[in-house]
Design an enzyme around this catalytic site. Structure first.
Site, PDB file in Angstrom:
ATOM      1  N   ASP A  44      -1.013  -3.821  10.122  1.00  0.00           N
ATOM      2  CA  ASP A  44      -2.385  -3.844   9.826  1.00  0.00           C
ATOM      3  C   ASP A  44      -3.274  -3.049  10.530  1.00  0.00           C
ATOM      4  O   ASP A  44      -3.066  -2.776  11.698  1.00  0.00           O
ATOM      5  CB  ASP A  44      -2.728  -5.525   9.949  1.00  0.00           C
ATOM      6  N   THR A  45      -4.113  -2.545   9.819  1.00  0.00           N
ATOM      7  CA  THR A  45      -5.033  -1.517  10.248  1.00  0.00           C
ATOM      8  C   THR A  45      -6.322  -1.847  10.199  1.00  0.00           C
ATOM      9  O   THR A  45      -6.636  -2.209   9.176  1.00  0.00           O
ATOM     10  CB  THR A  45      -4.685  -0.094   9.651  1.00  0.00           C
ATOM     11  N   TYR A  54     -11.048   4.518   4.221  1.00  0.00           N
ATOM     12  CA  TYR A  54     -12.139   5.224   4.985  1.00  0.00           C
ATOM     13  C   TYR A  54     -12.064   6.755   5.372  1.00  0.00           C
ATOM     14  O   TYR A  54     -12.715   7.146   6.205  1.00  0.00           O
ATOM     15  CB  TYR A  54     -12.566   4.351   6.070  1.00  0.00           C
ATOM     16  N   ASP A  55     -10.873   7.356   4.836  1.00  0.00           N
ATOM     17  CA  ASP A  55     -10.681   8.914   5.439  1.00  0.00           C
ATOM     18  C   ASP A  55     -11.638   9.696   5.180  1.00  0.00           C
ATOM     19  O   ASP A  55     -12.009  10.477   5.976  1.00  0.00           O
ATOM     20  CB  ASP A  55      -9.304   9.141   4.744  1.00  0.00           C
ATOM     21  N   ASN A  57       1.014  -1.214  -0.031  1.00  0.00           N
ATOM     22  CA  ASN A  57      -0.125   0.025   0.048  1.00  0.00           C
ATOM     23  C   ASN A  57       1.013   1.288  -0.046  1.00  0.00           C
ATOM     24  O   ASN A  57       1.453   1.525   1.189  1.00  0.00           O
ATOM     25  CB  ASN A  57      -1.127   0.022   1.025  1.00  0.00           C
ATOM     26  N   HIS A  63      -3.646   7.219  13.904  1.00  0.00           N
ATOM     27  CA  HIS A  63      -3.012   5.752  14.413  1.00  0.00           C
ATOM     28  C   HIS A  63      -1.911   5.434  14.035  1.00  0.00           C
ATOM     29  O   HIS A  63      -0.967   4.874  14.614  1.00  0.00           O
ATOM     30  CB  HIS A  63      -4.147   4.975  13.862  1.00  0.00           C
ATOM     31  N   ARG A  64      -1.469   5.454  12.549  1.00  0.00           N
ATOM     32  CA  ARG A  64      -0.378   5.132  12.215  1.00  0.00           C
ATOM     33  C   ARG A  64       1.007   5.919  12.593  1.00  0.00           C
ATOM     34  O   ARG A  64       1.892   5.236  12.639  1.00  0.00           O
ATOM     35  CB  ARG A  64      -0.250   5.300  10.535  1.00  0.00           C
ATOM     36  N   LYS A 101      -3.093  14.922   8.701  1.00  0.00           N
ATOM     37  CA  LYS A 101      -3.579  13.450   9.302  1.00  0.00           C
ATOM     38  C   LYS A 101      -2.399  13.054  10.055  1.00  0.00           C
ATOM     39  O   LYS A 101      -2.621  12.450  11.163  1.00  0.00           O
ATOM     40  CB  LYS A 101      -3.933  12.725   8.064  1.00  0.00           C
TER      41      LYS A 101
END
Ligand code: ITT
Length: 199
Positions: free
Chosen positions: A69-70, A151-152, A10, A177-178, A172
Site C-alpha cells: 500500500d502506498t 500523483y507522479d 495495479n 519508494h517502491r 523513477k
C-alpha cells in the site's frame, strides 16, 4: 526460483516491482494466478491495508504472497492524502482529480515538502513481514509529464528538478519508494534463502 503472488490490481505497480526484482524472484500477478477480485483497503494505515490485502490473497490461495500500500504524505497538510491517496477526490479514484484537489489544498504555499511511503506486507510460510520504502520530495506547482501514474506528474523527488511524471520508469525506479521497499523484500530472501542472489 522463489515464487510470490503479488496481490495488486495495479499494472503500474507490477511493472515497477518486476523491473526491481529482475530474475531474483518470480512475481506472479493476480491475473496469472487466476484471481479476479477487488481487494478492499478499509483501514486507517498503510500497514493495515497492506496486511489486509496479503491476508485476503493468502486465504484464497494458501500460497506465499505480498502486497503493498502506498500513500503520498504532504507535511503541511498533516500527512494528507496519506492512506486516502487513491480516493482523495472521491470514490472514482480518478488520478487527475486527486492531483487537482491536492494542488488546490496547497494553494500557493511555500512549504511543499512531501514524501511517498510504500509498505510491503509479505506472507511467507504463513508468517508476516513488513518492509517500508520512503522517497522524500516536494509537490510541484502544476502537473508536468505523462510518465508513471497517480500523483507522479506533481511529485518532484529530492535532488531533482523534474517530476516523476517527466522521468522514464528506469529513472523513477532508481530512487522510488517502491524500489526501496522492494529491495528490502529481496534482501530478506537473499539472507534467508540461498537461491535468491543479487544480480
Ligand atoms: P492495489 O490494487 O495494489 O491496492 P491501488 O491502485 O489501489 O492498487 P494504492 O491504494 O496503493 O494502489 O494507491 C494509492 C494511491 O496512490 C493511488 O491513487 C495511486 O495512484 C497512488 N500511487 C501509488 N503509488 C504511486 C506512485 O509510485 N506514484 C504516484 N502515485 C502513486
Amino acid at each position: 526460483m522463489t515464487e510470490l503472488i503479488f496481490a495488486t490490481n495495479n499494472a503500474h505497480k507490477v511493472n515497477e516491482v518486476q523491473a526491481a526484482v529482475g530474475n531474483r524472484l518470480k512475481v506472479i500477478t493476480l491475473k496469472e494466478a487466476g484471481i479476479e477480485i477487488e481487494i478492499p483497503e478499509p483501514y486507517d494505515t498503510l500497514e493495515d491495508n497492506a496486511r489486509g490485502k496479503s491476508r485476503t490473497i493468502h486465504q484464497i490461495t494458501g500460497k506465499n504472497c505480498f502486497s503493498e500500500d502506498t500513500g503520498l504524505e504532504v507535511a503541511s497538510l498533516n500527512g494528507e492524502p496519506g492512506v486516502k491517496s487513491a480516493r482523495y477526490a472521491g470514490e472514482e479514484r480518478e488520478p487527475s482529480a486527486n492531483t487537482q484537489k491536492l494542488l488546490q489544498r496547497l494553494g500557493g504555499s511555500f512549504d511543499r515538502k512531501a514524501r511517498f511511503r510504500t509498505v510491503i506486507c509479505l506472507i511467507f510460510d504463513g508468517e508476516e513481514f513488513l518492509f517500508e520504502g520512503i522517497c522524500n520530495g516536494s509537490i510541484a506547482t502544476a502537473p508536468a509529464g505523462s510518465g508513471g501514474f497517480g500523483y507522479d506528474p506533481i511529485f518532484i523527488p529530492e535532488g531533482n528538478e523534474r517530476t516523476f511524471g517527466e522521468m522514464t520508469m528506469e529513472e523513477k525506479s532508481r530512487i522510488s519508494h517502491r524500489k526501496k521497499a522492494t529491495e528490502k523484500l529481496i534482501d530478506f530472501f537473499s539472507t534467508n534463502l540461498p537461491d535468491v542472489k543479487n544480480g
